[in-house]
Design a protein around this motif. Sequence first.
Motif, PDB file in Angstrom:
ATOM      1  N   VAL A 148      -2.039   6.525   3.110  1.00  0.00           N
ATOM      2  CA  VAL A 148      -3.046   6.021   2.176  1.00  0.00           C
ATOM      3  C   VAL A 148      -4.249   5.601   3.017  1.00  0.00           C
ATOM      4  CG1 VAL A 148      -1.455   5.243   0.380  1.00  0.00           C
ATOM      5  CG2 VAL A 148      -2.018   3.716   2.269  1.00  0.00           C
ATOM      6  N   PRO A 149      -5.422   5.476   2.403  1.00  0.00           N
ATOM      7  CA  PRO A 149      -6.590   5.050   3.181  1.00  0.00           C
ATOM      8  C   PRO A 149      -6.355   3.701   3.844  1.00  0.00           C
ATOM      9  CG  PRO A 149      -7.259   5.882   1.033  1.00  0.00           C
ATOM     10  CD  PRO A 149      -5.765   5.796   1.004  1.00  0.00           C
ATOM     11  N   THR A 150      -6.748   3.580   5.096  1.00  0.00           N
ATOM     12  CA  THR A 150      -6.613   2.306   5.791  1.00  0.00           C
ATOM     13  C   THR A 150      -7.557   1.291   5.160  1.00  0.00           C
ATOM     14  OG1 THR A 150      -6.076   3.437   7.864  1.00  0.00           O
ATOM     15  CG2 THR A 150      -6.784   1.146   8.023  1.00  0.00           C
ATOM     16  N   HIS A 189     -10.233   4.092  -1.510  1.00  0.00           N
ATOM     17  CA  HIS A 189     -10.464   3.034  -0.527  1.00  0.00           C
ATOM     18  C   HIS A 189      -9.813   1.742  -1.007  1.00  0.00           C
ATOM     19  CE1 HIS A 189     -13.806   2.339  -3.374  1.00  0.00           C
ATOM     20  NE2 HIS A 189     -13.632   1.061  -3.057  1.00  0.00           N
ATOM     21  N   ALA A 190      -9.636   0.825  -0.078  1.00  0.00           N
ATOM     22  CA  ALA A 190      -9.053  -0.478  -0.388  1.00  0.00           C
ATOM     23  C   ALA A 190      -9.653  -1.503   0.559  1.00  0.00           C
ATOM     24  CB  ALA A 190      -7.532  -0.441  -0.238  1.00  0.00           C
ATOM     25  N   SER A 191      -9.703  -2.729   0.121  1.00  0.00           N
ATOM     26  CA  SER A 191     -10.203  -3.809   0.970  1.00  0.00           C
ATOM     27  C   SER A 191      -9.316  -5.032   0.788  1.00  0.00           C
ATOM     28  CB  SER A 191     -11.659  -4.156   0.638  1.00  0.00           C
ATOM     29  OG  SER A 191     -11.772  -4.575  -0.713  1.00  0.00           O
ATOM     30  N   VAL A 192      -9.152  -5.783   1.853  1.00  0.00           N
ATOM     31  CA  VAL A 192      -8.252  -6.943   1.857  1.00  0.00           C
ATOM     32  C   VAL A 192      -8.941  -8.104   2.561  1.00  0.00           C
ATOM     33  CG1 VAL A 192      -6.014  -7.841   2.589  1.00  0.00           C
ATOM     34  CG2 VAL A 192      -6.227  -5.444   1.953  1.00  0.00           C
ATOM     35  N   VAL A 193      -8.807  -9.293   1.968  1.00  0.00           N
ATOM     36  CA  VAL A 193      -9.218 -10.523   2.630  1.00  0.00           C
ATOM     37  C   VAL A 193      -7.945 -11.286   2.990  1.00  0.00           C
ATOM     38  CG1 VAL A 193     -10.453 -12.708   2.431  1.00  0.00           C
ATOM     39  CG2 VAL A 193     -11.392 -10.635   1.377  1.00  0.00           C
ATOM     40  N   PHE A 240       0.797  -1.227   0.000  1.00  0.00           N
ATOM     41  CA  PHE A 240       0.000   0.000   0.000  1.00  0.00           C
ATOM     42  C   PHE A 240       0.832   1.280   0.000  1.00  0.00           C
ATOM     43  CE2 PHE A 240      -3.482  -2.741   1.684  1.00  0.00           C
ATOM     44  CZ  PHE A 240      -4.385  -2.473   0.669  1.00  0.00           C
ATOM     45  N   LEU A 241       1.983   1.281   0.666  1.00  0.00           N
ATOM     46  CA  LEU A 241       2.739   2.527   0.775  1.00  0.00           C
ATOM     47  C   LEU A 241       3.169   3.113  -0.571  1.00  0.00           C
ATOM     48  CD1 LEU A 241       4.968   2.254   3.980  1.00  0.00           C
ATOM     49  CD2 LEU A 241       2.924   3.620   3.600  1.00  0.00           C
TER      50      LEU A 241
END
Length: 265
Positions: free
Chosen positions: A247-249, A170-174, A159-160
């Motif tokens: 960055v957005p969490t 936005h971001a999403s992670v599984v 992400f950095l």
Amino acid sequence: MTNGAFRVAMTGANTLLGRELLSVLKERTFPLSHVTTLDEDFSEDDAPILDLSSEPVPVIGKSEDEGARYDFLFCAQGPRSARRKNGKPTAADQAQNGGLESLSRFVIHVSGTPSAESEAAWCAPWLGKAGASAPAKARAGARIFASPHAAALALTAVFLPLATEPGVQHASVVIFSPASELGSAAIDELQKQTLSLLNFGEAPQEFFGGQAAFNLLPRLKGKASARAPRTASRLREEIEHLIDGRVPTPALRVLHAPVFYSTAF
């Protein structure tokens, strides 16, 4: 240091993480003669599957040690693993509450960053300067360090670099979490479930509260229900700390995958 060897102590020396840490110390030829375990009141079932027939480095009890101040203290046991006798706090409880600094010059947390350790320096070598935190502050004569979860380090490394890209909203992670994250009891039951299902038998479900083998469980029941949320909570806190608003969490979802040791996302 005694005779050229560092005095090293550890909490959780007989956990999966502790045994792995002992192996790393041996592989890196860390200058020590033995490790003193601070877990007189701790017990955990033998870890299955792993070959633990021989000690990577000698481990002795605190009562066998002469009791002087240690050079390094590794905290490899989180509060989820602690078992108390007669209601007394374990060494892991003391470590989580910041009560072991008087025993060592350097305290290194490798099983999660305790909330009490706000002054700890975060060790994120994969991230270079981007992941560096303030130098470790001395408290009670000790400098305190914390090692983030491997998944937190890997995700932050992804992400950095996006911090310089415009338009990231936005971001999403599984995250697919392994059985080892929940301790040796989880590994043992996953192994038994796998063998039972392959032999068309009835799979034990005491720990997971359901069929974990060949399955993805969004929620765990049974004995695992108290342990599982801590993994997600720890990852959220550490990723948010490492990203530090650049960055957005990401939104996180942790699934418990039917694997023994590997973490994927």
